[in-house]
Design an enzyme around this catalytic site. Structure first.
Site, PDB file in Angstrom:
ATOM      1  N   MET A   1       0.842  -1.199   0.000  1.00 58.68           N
ATOM      2  CA  MET A   1       0.000   0.000   0.000  1.00 58.68           C
ATOM      3  C   MET A   1       0.882   1.256   0.000  1.00 58.68           C
ATOM      4  SD  MET A   1      -3.427  -0.945   2.028  1.00 58.68           S
ATOM      5  CE  MET A   1      -2.802  -0.738   3.683  1.00 58.68           C
TER       6      MET A   1
ATOM      7  N   GLY B   1      11.073  -2.706   5.244  1.00 56.11           N
ATOM      8  CA  GLY B   1      10.325  -3.969   5.247  1.00 56.11           C
ATOM      9  C   GLY B   1       9.873  -4.318   3.837  1.00 56.11           C
ATOM     10  N   HIS B   2       9.291  -3.324   3.152  1.00 53.77           N
ATOM     11  CA  HIS B   2       8.866  -3.555   1.762  1.00 53.77           C
ATOM     12  C   HIS B   2      10.077  -3.834   0.871  1.00 53.77           C
ATOM     13  CE1 HIS B   2       5.612  -0.622   3.163  1.00 53.77           C
ATOM     14  NE2 HIS B   2       4.916  -1.699   2.852  1.00 53.77           N
TER      15      HIS B   2
ATOM     16  N   GLN C   1     -10.353  -2.831   2.402  1.00 52.54           N
ATOM     17  CA  GLN C   1      -9.810  -3.513   3.576  1.00 52.54           C
ATOM     18  C   GLN C   1      -9.745  -2.617   4.800  1.00 52.54           C
ATOM     19  OE1 GLN C   1      -5.944  -4.307   1.558  1.00 52.54           O
ATOM     20  NE2 GLN C   1      -5.038  -3.858   3.545  1.00 52.54           N
TER      21      GLN C   1
ATOM     22  N   SER D   1       6.765  -0.124   9.884  1.00 53.39           N
ATOM     23  CA  SER D   1       5.389  -0.041   9.393  1.00 53.39           C
ATOM     24  C   SER D   1       5.172   1.344   8.808  1.00 53.39           C
ATOM     25  CB  SER D   1       4.417  -0.264  10.553  1.00 53.39           C
ATOM     26  OG  SER D   1       3.132   0.209  10.202  1.00 53.39           O
TER      27      SER D   1
ATOM     28  N   ARG E   1       2.697   2.974   9.197  1.00 52.66           N
ATOM     29  CA  ARG E   1       1.946   3.749  10.191  1.00 52.66           C
ATOM     30  C   ARG E   1       2.851   4.381  11.242  1.00 52.66           C
ATOM     31  NH1 ARG E   1      -2.254  -0.151   9.054  1.00 52.66           N
ATOM     32  NH2 ARG E   1      -4.158   1.012   8.699  1.00 52.66           N
TER      33      ARG E   1
END
Ligand code: AMP
Length: 284
Positions: A37, A43-44, A68, A192, A194
């Protein structure tokens, strides 16, 4: 192995037709796929690096999937730094970015339901009703468009990996699923998109999640599951600014509470730290 890297130009497609035409013109032996997203972090990028090792061409998708999100405010404030994301993808020599608009992915009033059994109502499913219907809906669509041979998902969303794996199995999708390890900040916080919403205080308080998971891992013995879980719940609940949603020591396949017979065991946590919802887990 040459000690230089030949740079590839990132191809950016926004429509199904563009990407389909591209692969029709230029068939590829192994298509590796990393759905995201956006607001890309290490991480990605770790997923993309792994995909590069195992595929001929790597497609990364960036699509903030509305179906979602069960909280419209969460959807609205989800970060979308697309120019930075494109730069990162160029830097790591990703081959293709698929970055569609919502109207490209969904018709009005589309219906979708995938029977994933218990997984839908446990843990994340319980706290985010409808979330995994939205996830399976969009991943199914993306698989149909990209037609990957291998798809890479992060252990960070452990339950999501189980759900996608179930979808692949039940719908006989010709995709191999690879789960990639969790990338963490040096102090342990799981990366993350976020995390940018965390205030300095939240950032400090958030460490209780990874620290408690680590403590459980270090002290894990199948006979002590209830005791460890209780201690973990107490530790996290006692941290100011942290509101625990669940801490579960679960069977790695079913996500039901682990027993001494469980072949694999995972500890999973979700909590609100300030206004930000974080999840993390560790394999035991
Ligand atoms: P998202 O953009 O959050 O939907 O994540 C896209 C993919 O990246 C999912 O498969 C996630 O599990 C994975 N991912 C997110 N954060 C991490 C992380 N810290 N380490 C490894 N994979 C991650």
């Amino acid at each position: 192995m040459p000690d230089f890297v030949i740079p590839v130009t990132l191809k950016i497609f926004a429509t199904k037709k563009e990407i389909t035409d591209y692969f029709n013109r230029k068939p590829v032996k192994v298509i590796g796929f990393v759905p995201t997203m956006g607001a890309l972090h290490k991480g990605h990028l770790g997923l993309i690096e792994l995909a590069k090792q195992q595929s001929t061409q790597v497609v990364c998708s960036i699509f903030v999937n509305p179906t979602q999100f069960n909280d419209p405010k969460d959807l609205e404030k989800y970060p979308r730094p697309i120019a930075d994301d494109i730069r990162r993808l160029e830097e790591i020599n990703c081959d293709i970015l698929f970055n569609p608009q919502v109207t490209e992915m969904y018709d009005d009033n589309e219906k979708w339901h995938f029977d994933m059994g218990d997984l839908e109502n446990l843990l994340e499913g319980k706290f985010r009703p409808g979330h995994y219907q939205g996830v399976t809906q969009v991943v199914y669509k993306l698989f149909n468009i990209v037609k990957p041979d291998v798809a890479f998902f992060g252990q960070k969303d452990y339950q999501q990996v189980l759900v996608i794996s179930k979808m692949i199995e039940k719908l006989h999708l010709p995709v191999k699923l690879v789960m990639c390890p969790i990338e963490r900040e040096p102090d342990g916080l799981a990366m993350s998109s976020r995390n940018i919403h965390l205030t300095p205080d939240d950032r400090k308080n958030s460490l209780v999640l990874s620290k408690t998971l680590n403590w459980v891992k270090e002290n894990f013995e199948p006979t002590k599951i209830a005791e460890l879980q209780q201690h973990a719940i107490q530790t996290i609940s006692a941290t100011p600014g942290v509101e625990l949603e669940y801490f579960e020591i679960a069977d790695g396949k079913t996500l039901h509470p682990a027993t001494e017979l469980s072949e694999s065991v995972v500890a999973l946590v979700a909590a609100r730290v300030g206004k930000t919802r974080l999840i993390d887990n560790v394999l035991l």
